[in-house]
Motif scaffolding. Sequence first.
Motif, PDB file in Angstrom:
ATOM      1  N   LEU A   1     -10.926  -1.178   1.401  1.00 22.90           N
ATOM      2  CA  LEU A   1     -10.586   0.624   0.939  1.00 22.90           C
ATOM      3  C   LEU A   1      -9.866   0.868  -0.268  1.00 22.90           C
ATOM      4  N   ASP A   2      -8.249   0.055  -0.375  1.00 22.44           N
ATOM      5  CA  ASP A   2      -7.956  -0.420  -1.907  1.00 22.44           C
ATOM      6  C   ASP A   2      -9.128  -0.511  -2.982  1.00 22.44           C
ATOM      7  N   ILE A   3     -10.178  -1.617  -2.549  1.00 22.07           N
ATOM      8  CA  ILE A   3     -10.913  -1.971  -3.477  1.00 22.07           C
ATOM      9  C   ILE A   3     -12.478  -0.768  -4.024  1.00 22.07           C
ATOM     10  N   LEU A   4     -12.544   0.307  -3.102  1.00 21.99           N
ATOM     11  CA  LEU A   4     -13.333   1.594  -2.971  1.00 21.99           C
ATOM     12  C   LEU A   4     -12.275   2.498  -3.929  1.00 21.99           C
ATOM     13  N   LEU A   5     -11.639   2.495  -3.895  1.00 18.26           N
ATOM     14  CA  LEU A   5     -10.433   3.580  -4.072  1.00 18.26           C
ATOM     15  C   LEU A   5      -9.922   3.344  -5.244  1.00 18.26           C
ATOM     16  N   THR A   6     -10.255   2.309  -6.527  1.00 19.96           N
ATOM     17  CA  THR A   6      -9.729   1.696  -7.806  1.00 19.96           C
ATOM     18  C   THR A   6     -11.168   1.636  -8.497  1.00 19.96           C
ATOM     19  N   ASN A   7     -12.309   1.655  -7.632  1.00 25.90           N
ATOM     20  CA  ASN A   7     -13.314   1.710  -8.040  1.00 25.90           C
ATOM     21  C   ASN A   7     -14.612   2.409  -8.064  1.00 25.90           C
ATOM     22  N   ARG A   8     -14.088   3.713  -7.842  1.00 26.61           N
ATOM     23  CA  ARG A   8     -14.628   4.642  -6.998  1.00 26.61           C
ATOM     24  C   ARG A   8     -16.031   4.939  -8.701  1.00 26.61           C
ATOM     25  N   THR A   9     -15.907   5.523  -9.425  1.00 31.00           N
ATOM     26  CA  THR A   9     -16.930   5.893 -10.979  1.00 31.00           C
ATOM     27  C   THR A   9     -18.280   5.179 -11.005  1.00 31.00           C
ATOM     28  N   ALA A  10     -17.997   3.322  -9.899  1.00 36.03           N
ATOM     29  CA  ALA A  10     -18.892   2.459 -10.284  1.00 36.03           C
ATOM     30  C   ALA A  10     -19.731   2.511  -9.118  1.00 36.03           C
ATOM     31  N   VAL A  11     -18.523   2.998  -7.834  1.00 36.63           N
ATOM     32  CA  VAL A  11     -19.048   2.572  -6.774  1.00 36.63           C
ATOM     33  C   VAL A  11     -20.308   3.253  -6.221  1.00 36.63           C
ATOM     34  N   ARG A  12     -19.530   4.580  -6.775  1.00 37.99           N
ATOM     35  CA  ARG A  12     -21.127   6.356  -7.189  1.00 37.99           C
ATOM     36  C   ARG A  12     -22.009   5.788  -7.500  1.00 37.99           C
ATOM     37  N   GLN A  13     -22.109   5.300  -9.077  1.00 41.22           N
ATOM     38  CA  GLN A  13     -23.330   5.104  -9.733  1.00 41.22           C
ATOM     39  C   GLN A  13     -24.059   3.936  -9.145  1.00 41.22           C
ATOM     40  N   THR A  14     -23.538   3.072  -8.187  1.00 40.92           N
ATOM     41  CA  THR A  14     -24.740   1.939  -7.685  1.00 40.92           C
ATOM     42  C   THR A  14     -25.028   2.629  -6.795  1.00 40.92           C
ATOM     43  N   LEU A  15     -24.190   3.591  -6.243  1.00 41.49           N
ATOM     44  CA  LEU A  15     -24.864   3.894  -5.048  1.00 41.49           C
ATOM     45  C   LEU A  15     -25.760   4.857  -4.949  1.00 41.49           C
ATOM     46  N   ALA A  16     -25.675   5.369  -6.339  1.00 48.33           N
ATOM     47  CA  ALA A  16     -26.614   6.839  -6.572  1.00 48.33           C
ATOM     48  C   ALA A  16     -28.607   5.617  -7.159  1.00 48.33           C
ATOM     49  N   ARG A  17     -28.126   4.401  -7.820  1.00 44.47           N
ATOM     50  CA  ARG A  17     -29.064   3.691  -7.960  1.00 44.47           C
ATOM     51  C   ARG A  17     -29.750   3.447  -6.847  1.00 44.47           C
ATOM     52  N   PHE A  18     -29.070   3.313  -6.049  1.00 44.38           N
ATOM     53  CA  PHE A  18     -29.317   2.303  -4.678  1.00 44.38           C
ATOM     54  C   PHE A  18     -30.819   3.874  -3.699  1.00 44.38           C
ATOM     55  N   GLN A  19     -29.797   4.287  -3.698  1.00 45.98           N
ATOM     56  CA  GLN A  19     -30.270   5.419  -3.368  1.00 45.98           C
ATOM     57  C   GLN A  19     -31.561   5.892  -3.304  1.00 45.98           C
ATOM     58  N   ALA A  20     -31.870   5.519  -5.124  1.00 45.77           N
ATOM     59  CA  ALA A  20     -32.820   5.759  -5.587  1.00 45.77           C
ATOM     60  C   ALA A  20     -34.167   4.919  -5.192  1.00 45.77           C
ATOM     61  N   GLN A  21     -33.292   4.146  -4.868  1.00 44.52           N
ATOM     62  CA  GLN A  21     -34.237   2.910  -4.416  1.00 44.52           C
ATOM     63  C   GLN A  21     -35.069   3.074  -3.068  1.00 44.52           C
ATOM     64  N   LEU A  22     -33.670   3.794  -1.952  1.00 42.58           N
ATOM     65  CA  LEU A  22     -34.429   3.469  -0.930  1.00 42.58           C
ATOM     66  C   LEU A  22     -35.054   4.328  -0.780  1.00 42.58           C
ATOM     67  N   ALA A  23     -35.333   5.494  -2.154  1.00 40.89           N
ATOM     68  CA  ALA A  23     -35.902   6.867  -1.256  1.00 40.89           C
ATOM     69  C   ALA A  23     -37.464   6.281  -2.084  1.00 40.89           C
ATOM     70  N   ASP A  24     -37.622   5.237  -2.411  1.00 32.74           N
ATOM     71  CA  ASP A  24     -38.308   5.168  -3.106  1.00 32.74           C
ATOM     72  C   ASP A  24     -39.633   4.131  -2.814  1.00 32.74           C
ATOM     73  N   LEU A  25     -38.735   3.191  -1.962  1.00 34.51           N
ATOM     74  CA  LEU A  25     -38.902   2.386  -0.690  1.00 34.51           C
ATOM     75  C   LEU A  25     -39.469   3.925   0.867  1.00 34.51           C
ATOM     76  N   THR A  26     -38.809   4.409   0.761  1.00 39.19           N
ATOM     77  CA  THR A  26     -39.365   5.794   1.877  1.00 39.19           C
ATOM     78  C   THR A  26     -40.472   6.398   1.779  1.00 39.19           C
ATOM     79  N   ARG A  27     -40.944   6.153   0.447  1.00 36.97           N
ATOM     80  CA  ARG A  27     -42.389   7.100  -0.340  1.00 36.97           C
ATOM     81  C   ARG A  27     -43.236   6.165   0.281  1.00 36.97           C
ATOM     82  N   LEU A  28     -42.773   5.831  -0.775  1.00 35.25           N
ATOM     83  CA  LEU A  28     -44.350   4.706  -0.361  1.00 35.25           C
ATOM     84  C   LEU A  28     -44.908   4.288   1.557  1.00 35.25           C
TER      85      LEU A  28
END
Lengths: 289, 289
Positions: free
Chosen positions: B237-264
């Motif tokens: 919890l501490d890790i996520l809350l002290t790294n919110r910006t970077a985690v949000r960015q990587t989540l967005a990138r991951f969701q785009a990757q997963l959306a690509d796989l889903t579309r294929l």
Amino acid sequence: VNVASRLQDAQVTVVGLGLMGGSLAAALTARHACRRVVGVARREETVAQAMTMGIVHQGTCHLDAGVRDADVVVLATPVRAIIELIGQIGPLLPPGCLLTDVGSTKDAVAQAMQALPPHVQPVGGHPMCGKETAGLSAAEPSLYEGATYVLTPLTRTADVALALARQLTQAVGARPLLLDASRHDALVAAISHLPYLLAAGLVATAEGLADEMAWQVAASGFRDTTRLAASDETMMLDILLTNRTAVRQTLARFQAQLADLTRLLETGDAIGLRAAMTAAAQRRRRLFP
Amino acid sequence: VNVASRLQDAQVTVVGLGLMGGSLAAALTARHACRRVVGVARREETVAQAMTMGIVHQGTCHLDAGVRDADVVVLATPVRAIIELIGQIGPLLPPGCLLTDVGSTKDAVAQAMQALPPHVQPVGGHPMCGKETAGLSAAEPSLYEGATYVLTPLTRTADVALALARQLTQAVGARPLLLDASRHDALVAAISHLPYLLAAGLVATAEGLADEMAWQVAASGFRDTTRLAASDETMMLDILLTNRTAVRQTLARFQAQLADLTRLLETGDAIGLRAAMTAAAQRRRRLFP
């Protein structure tokens, strides 16, 4: 129906001598679980290798010769090849022959099995084991030990044929679990195919950082979470393509879960975030103590 | 600056005797890497346990007494507690004292360290190792062996202090890796925090099936992919809350990757899907041969 009642007296023919088929043949031979193990492979070298390894009593590249005297035939190729084989193999099988498979999706297999001629006894199968290294060289007789081995009989399947399939699973050290094919496919979509897609997406996301240091800081957590991304592509592609509906559903559910976590993080809802994290942690700890 | 030049002659005080701090103290003591190891914990029982385990030469519940004669202080609590401690500890530290930490995010730590009084020498640290079991009882002197140990010096950090921090990482068997704090946080967001969130989301998705059979068919793939979901919640919890910006960015990138796989998958694009799967598989196999 003229189904062999004892595996001990049966000839088992394994079609496809990769990791799964090779390990099954190896387990049956090592445990003297049946009268004879015959291996069928596409390439002569694979047949020769199986003979050298001592995991089959006889091997051939000819499907018809390999299955002619079989009491049990196990299809152990990637799923789409299994489905094709089911379409061709019926006339080659002797009356009362048990036809089963080790494919990772079961609904499409069950549909193909439904069309088999009536002298064949079909039972779908899916052993819940494996490893990332494909091919006969990676086969080992202990692969099935302790694994859950799902069996999906059809309504047309005789009790004696299902009993023989059960013997087969137990003979290689696995635990049979009877499931409806559709229910199986929904379960493995969430338990097995989704984890694979997440692992692949995770590797792609890390690659997308375009920072070579990423691999330097990758520790055991990244290693374990991405392990499935190294799975055999041919096998996984067949699995995904033959289980599209269930995989799509589980992907949608996962994306909703991830969106929940993302929202809790974005709003800085420490209490809600901790509750979600604790629920997942407790379930995981109960599952694998 | 009056920084100890040899770890061998130094007193190292470890604040927080959980898995990471306890293992660090254990490694230093077992390897006779420094003159003295002092442990600081909140609870008397933890101090007593550390003494009984023989991993510290002295223990105390009083931060001021524990750090008064320290040449090196290592903060080994969850990240948000590390940041609080940095805010209080400055006046308690002797001149030239190296202050470092083992927190999993580094940008927030670096910002807190920036405000330390000038007589303190700060170097952020993050050893890339751990395990799911938290607490002193799970500590082991070999935990750091072979691990990458990220160091994030500040512009104010003297060379001699960074050299001492390097000695510390090597003394416990790890490999120091210098990184900028922000770059570190972006990397671990993708390599460590994203895998945790995926594991937690995966467990929640499987739970959402509401089918007890799900756990029966869960094999090693599910086990490994979800391992991180069992991580200590307070730490994560501490890790996520002290790294919110970077985690949000990587989540967005991951969701785009997963959306690509889903579309294929949805369009049945077997060639495109195989290409994406092969790229991930090849990268994963190169990473962990």
